[in-house]
Design an enzyme around this catalytic site. Structure first.
Site, mmCIF file in Angstrom:
data_model
loop_
_atom_site.group_PDB
_atom_site.id
_atom_site.type_symbol
_atom_site.label_atom_id
_atom_site.label_comp_id
_atom_site.label_asym_id
_atom_site.label_seq_id
_atom_site.Cartn_x
_atom_site.Cartn_y
_atom_site.Cartn_z
ATOM 1 N N GLU A 1 0.932 -0.939 0.175
ATOM 2 C CA GLU A 1 0.018 0.243 0.035
ATOM 3 C C GLU A 1 1.029 1.247 -0.106
ATOM 4 O O GLU A 1 1.783 1.520 0.955
ATOM 5 C CB GLU A 1 -1.049 -0.006 1.323
ATOM 6 C CG GLU A 1 -2.249 0.813 1.139
ATOM 7 C CD GLU A 1 -2.047 1.850 1.637
ATOM 8 O OE1 GLU A 1 -1.548 3.197 0.850
ATOM 9 O OE2 GLU A 1 -2.241 2.189 2.989
ATOM 10 N N CYS B 1 -1.839 8.908 3.099
ATOM 11 C CA CYS B 1 -1.519 8.415 1.531
ATOM 12 C C CYS B 1 -2.764 8.666 0.752
ATOM 13 O O CYS B 1 -2.632 8.953 -0.640
ATOM 14 C CB CYS B 1 -1.298 6.804 1.647
ATOM 15 S SG CYS B 1 -2.327 5.946 2.506
ATOM 16 N N GLU C 1 4.067 12.903 -4.790
ATOM 17 C CA GLU C 1 3.343 12.845 -3.244
ATOM 18 C C GLU C 1 4.156 13.793 -2.565
ATOM 19 O O GLU C 1 5.533 13.589 -2.460
ATOM 20 C CB GLU C 1 3.391 11.387 -3.017
ATOM 21 C CG GLU C 1 2.779 11.404 -1.667
ATOM 22 C CD GLU C 1 2.450 9.920 -1.009
ATOM 23 O OE1 GLU C 1 3.537 9.199 -0.862
ATOM 24 O OE2 GLU C 1 1.574 9.787 -0.807
HETATM 25 P P1 NAI Z 1 9.470 4.574 4.118
HETATM 26 O O1 NAI Z 1 8.813 3.913 3.031
HETATM 27 O O2 NAI Z 1 10.744 4.653 4.046
HETATM 28 O O3 NAI Z 1 9.189 3.963 5.337
HETATM 29 C C1 NAI Z 1 7.836 3.068 5.667
HETATM 30 C C2 NAI Z 1 8.465 1.905 6.348
HETATM 31 O O4 NAI Z 1 9.075 1.035 5.713
HETATM 32 C C3 NAI Z 1 9.133 2.251 7.892
HETATM 33 O O5 NAI Z 1 8.806 1.202 8.645
HETATM 34 C C4 NAI Z 1 10.693 1.958 7.372
HETATM 35 O O6 NAI Z 1 11.370 1.776 8.406
HETATM 36 C C5 NAI Z 1 10.495 0.769 6.487
HETATM 37 N N1 NAI Z 1 11.600 0.860 5.333
HETATM 38 C C6 NAI Z 1 12.291 1.755 5.094
HETATM 39 N N2 NAI Z 1 13.177 1.310 4.201
HETATM 40 C C7 NAI Z 1 13.019 -0.069 3.937
HETATM 41 C C8 NAI Z 1 13.452 -1.201 3.244
HETATM 42 N N3 NAI Z 1 14.442 -1.000 2.349
HETATM 43 N N4 NAI Z 1 12.883 -2.554 3.307
HETATM 44 C C9 NAI Z 1 11.950 -2.594 4.312
HETATM 45 N N5 NAI Z 1 11.411 -1.631 5.072
HETATM 46 C C10 NAI Z 1 11.632 -0.592 4.844
HETATM 47 O O7 NAI Z 1 8.801 6.308 4.074
HETATM 48 P P2 NAI Z 1 9.380 7.401 4.804
HETATM 49 O O8 NAI Z 1 11.100 7.455 4.374
HETATM 50 O O9 NAI Z 1 9.128 7.539 6.323
HETATM 51 O O10 NAI Z 1 8.605 8.576 4.029
HETATM 52 C C11 NAI Z 1 8.987 8.963 2.721
HETATM 53 C C12 NAI Z 1 7.886 9.379 1.893
HETATM 54 O O11 NAI Z 1 6.893 8.179 1.648
HETATM 55 C C13 NAI Z 1 6.737 10.274 2.448
HETATM 56 O O12 NAI Z 1 7.338 11.754 2.198
HETATM 57 C C14 NAI Z 1 5.458 9.977 1.802
HETATM 58 O O13 NAI Z 1 5.657 10.492 0.682
HETATM 59 C C15 NAI Z 1 5.767 8.320 1.541
HETATM 60 N N6 NAI Z 1 4.970 7.751 2.740
HETATM 61 C C16 NAI Z 1 3.765 7.091 2.226
HETATM 62 C C17 NAI Z 1 3.059 6.333 3.232
HETATM 63 C C18 NAI Z 1 1.826 5.759 2.785
HETATM 64 O O14 NAI Z 1 0.837 5.650 3.828
HETATM 65 N N7 NAI Z 1 1.754 5.317 1.622
HETATM 66 C C19 NAI Z 1 3.404 6.407 4.667
HETATM 67 C C20 NAI Z 1 4.920 7.038 4.855
HETATM 68 C C21 NAI Z 1 5.355 7.535 3.960
#
Ligand code: NAI
Ligand code: MG
Length: 494
Positions: free
Chosen positions: A273, A307, A404
């Site tokens: 998601e 999101c 986004e």
């Molecule tokens: P992210 O995608 O890096 O983090 C989300 C989760 O994934 C966290 O628990 C993180 O520790 C984990 N994660 C990070 N790298 C990973 C990897 N290589 N393998 C497995 N797990 C990993 O998101 P981040 O850096 O916090 O935010 C960046 C952008 O992502 C935001 O600016 C926003 O645009 C988007 N975002 C979208 C979300 C949604 O609900 N669709 C939620 C959070 C961020």
């Protein structure tokens, strides 16, 4: 823990309406947080293999709240082994009605402790208490109740099929709805007979650790739910663990794609998601005041950290001036400040990194030549804040329309015909959600049919219910969560 200073800051606002609000802080006096949280593995709190911890801060003050364990591949391995043993020996063998009873118990305990959970969610993540109290935590309980009900009715959910669990699920969640994302993932997995290893986001791990206490209080058999904290590398170790049968991820499209590449050919199942760039489409025949309120709710409340946020506005040309004027008036009344104040509309940006990302987009917008309008409100001196922002005069190709931003920033475009609105709405790499505002049912049916998005709200926005499936098209992800569809990723059907 509530900062008096922030309360005063929000009172300094000069409302165009002439209204003022006295501070109404939710007390955090009865919240007890440990100094340090260990991993939750096999029903116990276990120190991290490398002995390392990191701080989670309150983004409204930039001060640390507690330390949490920094998980590595050894911690993940321990958690996966515990989940596998619990799956094999206990959970997959248990009578489904008994599994359901545990989930009902978890739901009831969360309801009983809902105020405590709401306050911790707001402290750790910066979201307004109004949202964590009225939206997040009630929905968390609702998801456990709803899925508890399915546990012994899976043969009715999938009639004529033989229904089996998948095994051990690795679940990685983001910081925007920390406990709600944990509930979306854990509740259906457990109802279907799977066991889980959950990896919370590094900036918002505290309610997940409180959830671990709930699992203990509910006497959930050890190993059914395991929680390992850490950053991206901890998540990556979970994705790569050979004994995980399924990965469920919510987060950025970039990491989602990386996970998809890593899992290609492994036979592991996955659901993703990811991001969104939803448009609210406002037709001239819409109830304009309601639409303006819906737009504000869709992008500004919860700092745009959603999101499925309505981060684009497509407004029919004949009412564009009126809608933008009303939107600016309403933006002036929004209160940015202390997340624990019950009057706050827009809390703290979740982290310094996220604020930097948003600020980078404000700069990109200016460089692309769009007009930038920001509310004139005061923001506190410490912590991470962003005023509600409008971009007008944007082109479809602008980065601020295509990408986004994940902040309280709305890009406004106009359209003349229904087909133009649909074409513009579909013209991004995403397809998570959308909104349509009109008096005419026929337009609602046309727009909802032709827009490629998982959820489209009509004359409302950002409404959630555990019985309703949620998920994306295109680069917004794959698979559905919630409702009957949300059980599918957690069952094997024959
Ligand atoms: P992210 O995608 O890096 O983090 C989300 C989760 O994934 C966290 O628990 C993180 O520790 C984990 N994660 C990070 N790298 C990973 C990897 N290589 N393998 C497995 N797990 C990993 O998101 P981040 O850096 O916090 O935010 C960046 C952008 O992502 C935001 O600016 C926003 O645009 C988007 N975002 C979208 C979300 C949604 O609900 N669709 C939620 C959070 C961020
Ligand atoms: Mg935090």
């Amino acid at each position: 823990m509530t900062s008096k200073k922030q309360g005063k800051e929000s009172r300094k606002l000069d409302f165009s309406t002439g209204w003022d609000y006295a501070p109404a802080p939710q007390s955090s006096a009865d919240i007890t947080l440990a100094k340090r949280y260990k991993h939750f593995i096999n029903g116990k709190f276990v120190a991290p293999a490398n002995g390392k911890y990191f701080s989670t801060i309150n983004p409204a003050t930039a001060r640390p709240l507690a330390k949490v364990a920094a998980g590595n591949a050894r911690d993940i391995d321990k958690a996966v082994k515990a989940a596998r043993a619990a799956y094999r020996n206990v959970w997959s063998k248990m009578a489904p009605a008994e599994r359901g009873k545990y989930l009902f118990r978890v739901a009831r305990i969360i309801q009983e402790r809902s105020r405590e959970f709401a306050v911790i969610e707001s402290l750790d993540g910066g979201k307004p208490i109004r949202e964590s109290r009225d939206v997040d935590i009630p929905l968390v309980a609702a998801h456990f109740f709803y899925n508890a009900g399915w546990a012994d009715k899976l043969n009715y959910a999938f009639p004529t099929r033989s229904v089996k669990p998948v095994g051990v699920a690795g679940q990685i969640i983001p910081w925007n709805f920390p406990l709600l994302m944990a509930a979306w993932k854990i509740a259906p997995a457990l109802a279907c007979g799977n066991t889980v290893v959950l990896k919370p986001a590094e900036t918002t791990p505290l309610t997940a650790m409180k959830l671990a206490e709930v699992m203990q209080d509910a006497d959930l058999p050890p190993g059914v739910v395991n929680i390992v904290t850490g950053a991206g590398d901890t998540g990556a170790a979970l994705v790569q663990h050979p004994d995980v049968d399924k990965i469920a991820f919510t987060g950025s499209t970039q990491v989602g794609k990386q996970i998809q590449r890593q899992l290609a050919g492994t036979g592991k199942r996955y659901s993703l998601e990811l991001g969104g760039k939803a448009a609210n489409i406002v037709f001239a025949d819409a109830a304009i005041d309601q639409a303006v309120e819906g737009i504000v709710n869709g992008i500004f409340f919860n700092q745009g950290h959603v999101c499925c946020a309505g981060s684009r506005l497509l407004v029919q040309e004949s009412v564009a001036e009126e809608v933008i004027r009303k939107l600016k008036d309403r933006m002036e009344t929004l209160i940015v400040g202390d997340p624990l104040d019950k009057n706050t509309d827009i809390g703290a940006i979740n982290s310094k990194e996220q604020l930097e990302r948003i600020n980078a987009y404000l700069k990109i917008g200016a460089e692309e030549g769009v007009q930038v309008y920001q509310s004139s409100c005061a923001v506190p001196d410490t912590g991470f804040w962003c005023r509600p922002t409008l971009f007008t005069g944007v082109a479809q190709s602008n980065r601020v329309v295509q990408e986004e931003i994940f902040g309280p920033v709305l890009a406004v475009q106009t359209f003349r015909t229904v087909n133009e609105a649909i074409a513009k709405s579909n013209n991004t790499p995403y397809g998570l959600s959308g909104g349509v505002w009109t008096d005419k049912g026929a337009k609602i049916f046309k727009v909802t049919r032709d827009i490629r998005a998982g959820v489209i709200w009509a004359n409302t926005f950002n409404k959630f219910d555990p019985t309703s499936p949620f998920g994306g098209y295109k680069e917004s992800g794959i698979g559905r969560e919630g409702g009957l569809h949300g059980l599918e990723p957690y069952v094997t059907l024959n």
